[in-house]
Motif scaffolding. Sequence first.
Motif, PDB file in Angstrom:
ATOM      1  N   MET A 193      19.407  68.693 -68.622  1.00 31.98           N
ATOM      2  CA  MET A 193      18.251  69.540 -68.917  1.00 31.98           C
ATOM      3  C   MET A 193      17.696  70.141 -67.642  1.00 31.98           C
ATOM      4  O   MET A 193      17.711  69.509 -66.580  1.00 31.98           O
ATOM      5  CB  MET A 193      17.175  68.738 -69.654  1.00 31.98           C
ATOM      6  N   ASN A 194      17.220  71.362 -67.762  1.00 29.49           N
ATOM      7  CA  ASN A 194      16.691  72.102 -66.615  1.00 29.49           C
ATOM      8  C   ASN A 194      15.202  71.828 -66.439  1.00 29.49           C
ATOM      9  O   ASN A 194      14.461  71.640 -67.420  1.00 29.49           O
ATOM     10  CB  ASN A 194      16.933  73.599 -66.806  1.00 29.49           C
ATOM     11  N   ALA A 195      14.777  71.810 -65.188  1.00 35.09           N
ATOM     12  CA  ALA A 195      13.387  71.502 -64.849  1.00 35.09           C
ATOM     13  C   ALA A 195      12.418  72.392 -65.610  1.00 35.09           C
ATOM     14  O   ALA A 195      12.609  73.612 -65.703  1.00 35.09           O
ATOM     15  CB  ALA A 195      13.175  71.655 -63.346  1.00 35.09           C
ATOM     16  N   GLY A 196      11.377  71.759 -66.169  1.00 35.88           N
ATOM     17  CA  GLY A 196      10.326  72.496 -66.852  1.00 35.88           C
ATOM     18  C   GLY A 196      10.665  72.937 -68.264  1.00 35.88           C
ATOM     19  O   GLY A 196       9.841  73.563 -68.931  1.00 35.88           O
ATOM     20  N   LYS A 197      11.847  72.581 -68.740  1.00 35.45           N
ATOM     21  CA  LYS A 197      12.270  72.990 -70.075  1.00 35.45           C
ATOM     22  C   LYS A 197      12.172  71.812 -71.040  1.00 35.45           C
ATOM     23  O   LYS A 197      12.176  70.644 -70.639  1.00 35.45           O
ATOM     24  CB  LYS A 197      13.709  73.501 -70.049  1.00 35.45           C
ATOM     25  N   SER A 198      12.107  72.132 -72.334  1.00 33.84           N
ATOM     26  CA  SER A 198      12.030  71.089 -73.347  1.00 33.84           C
ATOM     27  C   SER A 198      12.915  71.451 -74.533  1.00 33.84           C
ATOM     28  O   SER A 198      13.278  72.617 -74.730  1.00 33.84           O
ATOM     29  CB  SER A 198      10.585  70.893 -73.818  1.00 33.84           C
ATOM     30  N   HIS A 199      13.257  70.421 -75.309  1.00 31.47           N
ATOM     31  CA  HIS A 199      14.022  70.656 -76.532  1.00 31.47           C
ATOM     32  C   HIS A 199      13.669  69.575 -77.547  1.00 31.47           C
ATOM     33  O   HIS A 199      13.514  68.403 -77.202  1.00 31.47           O
ATOM     34  CB  HIS A 199      15.527  70.626 -76.265  1.00 31.47           C
ATOM     35  N   LEU A 200      13.538  69.997 -78.802  1.00 33.41           N
ATOM     36  CA  LEU A 200      13.306  69.068 -79.899  1.00 33.41           C
ATOM     37  C   LEU A 200      14.670  68.758 -80.523  1.00 33.41           C
ATOM     38  O   LEU A 200      15.256  69.600 -81.205  1.00 33.41           O
ATOM     39  CB  LEU A 200      12.364  69.684 -80.941  1.00 33.41           C
ATOM     40  N   PHE A 201      15.183  67.567 -80.218  1.00 35.30           N
ATOM     41  CA  PHE A 201      16.495  67.168 -80.728  1.00 35.30           C
ATOM     42  C   PHE A 201      16.365  66.729 -82.183  1.00 35.30           C
ATOM     43  O   PHE A 201      15.521  65.902 -82.518  1.00 35.30           O
ATOM     44  CB  PHE A 201      17.073  66.031 -79.882  1.00 35.30           C
ATOM     45  N   SER A 202      17.211  67.269 -83.026  1.00 34.15           N
ATOM     46  CA  SER A 202      17.184  66.956 -84.452  1.00 34.15           C
ATOM     47  C   SER A 202      17.860  65.613 -84.698  1.00 34.15           C
ATOM     48  O   SER A 202      19.072  65.474 -84.487  1.00 34.15           O
ATOM     49  CB  SER A 202      17.900  68.059 -85.239  1.00 34.15           C
TER      50      SER A 202
END
Length: 294
Positions: A193-202
């Motif tokens: 993952m890249n700095a400052g990024k987010s993801h909602l994993f299903s």
Amino acid sequence: MKKVANVWQAPEKHWVGNGFHVQSMFNYNDRDKHLDPFLLMDYNPPKYFQGGRRDNSAFDLRGVEEHPHRGFETVTIAYQGEVAHRDSHGGGGTIGTGDVQWMTAGSGIMHEEMHSEKFAKEGGLFEMVQLWVNLPAKDKMTAPKYQAINSAEIPVVALPNAAGTVRVIAGELLHIHGAASTFSPINMWDTVMNAGKSHLFSVPAAHNVVILVLDGTVQIGGDHIARRGELATFERGGADVLVEANNDAKLLILTGQPLNEPVVGYGPFVMNSREEIVQAFDDVKNGRFGRIDH
């Protein structure tokens, strides 16, 4: 959304054989961490091994010599270095950076895992994760098999909004299916993952979840921080997991549908009853697991 139950610091390192200097992040005796169907996780953080010959004739091959398993699968993910595998059912091969070794012990197998001769000769950094994945009771005595999964065979998914990339080793992510075949529903996501990024994993509500932070720092579920070498476990229930990278991060995310079956483990055997463990010892003693041809 799934709630983080705890963030666990890495325990002290110990040697497995003489080739793997690992931190045991969990094992099958940790009944309170909601790990089912995952039984064990050993993490060998980056360690430098000196290459060269032990004497005038042989390279110093380190690792774990011939030993048995029954009742589960071992999964070895190579981040740096090389491991050579051989077993009593003819499986084997060498895995290097990015490759995965997926061995189904099933009814019983003898195997050995050693540094490859090339790595022993040249030396270098060594970093691996090994997982034990439980088999359902109906599949405990399935025929052993071996999946050698080359890095090029593992699909890579780009997360939305340039959040990072995920290698789908097993299961599914964003409609992309992983490379490994499994006996029960699990996801194994090798994630950057890249700095400052987010993801909602299903993640299905029925699944248990485990996240190992290999590098960097992440915020999970909005309120828990996990750093390099730490393991996040989750409460039961809820769906999906939110991960935000505070800086560039490397994660191994595991999710799995629990088997909800008795777990009786002793050393290299994991079955459903004490009687089955006793039988495993008897079968090894009497050569029913076969042998490795040298």
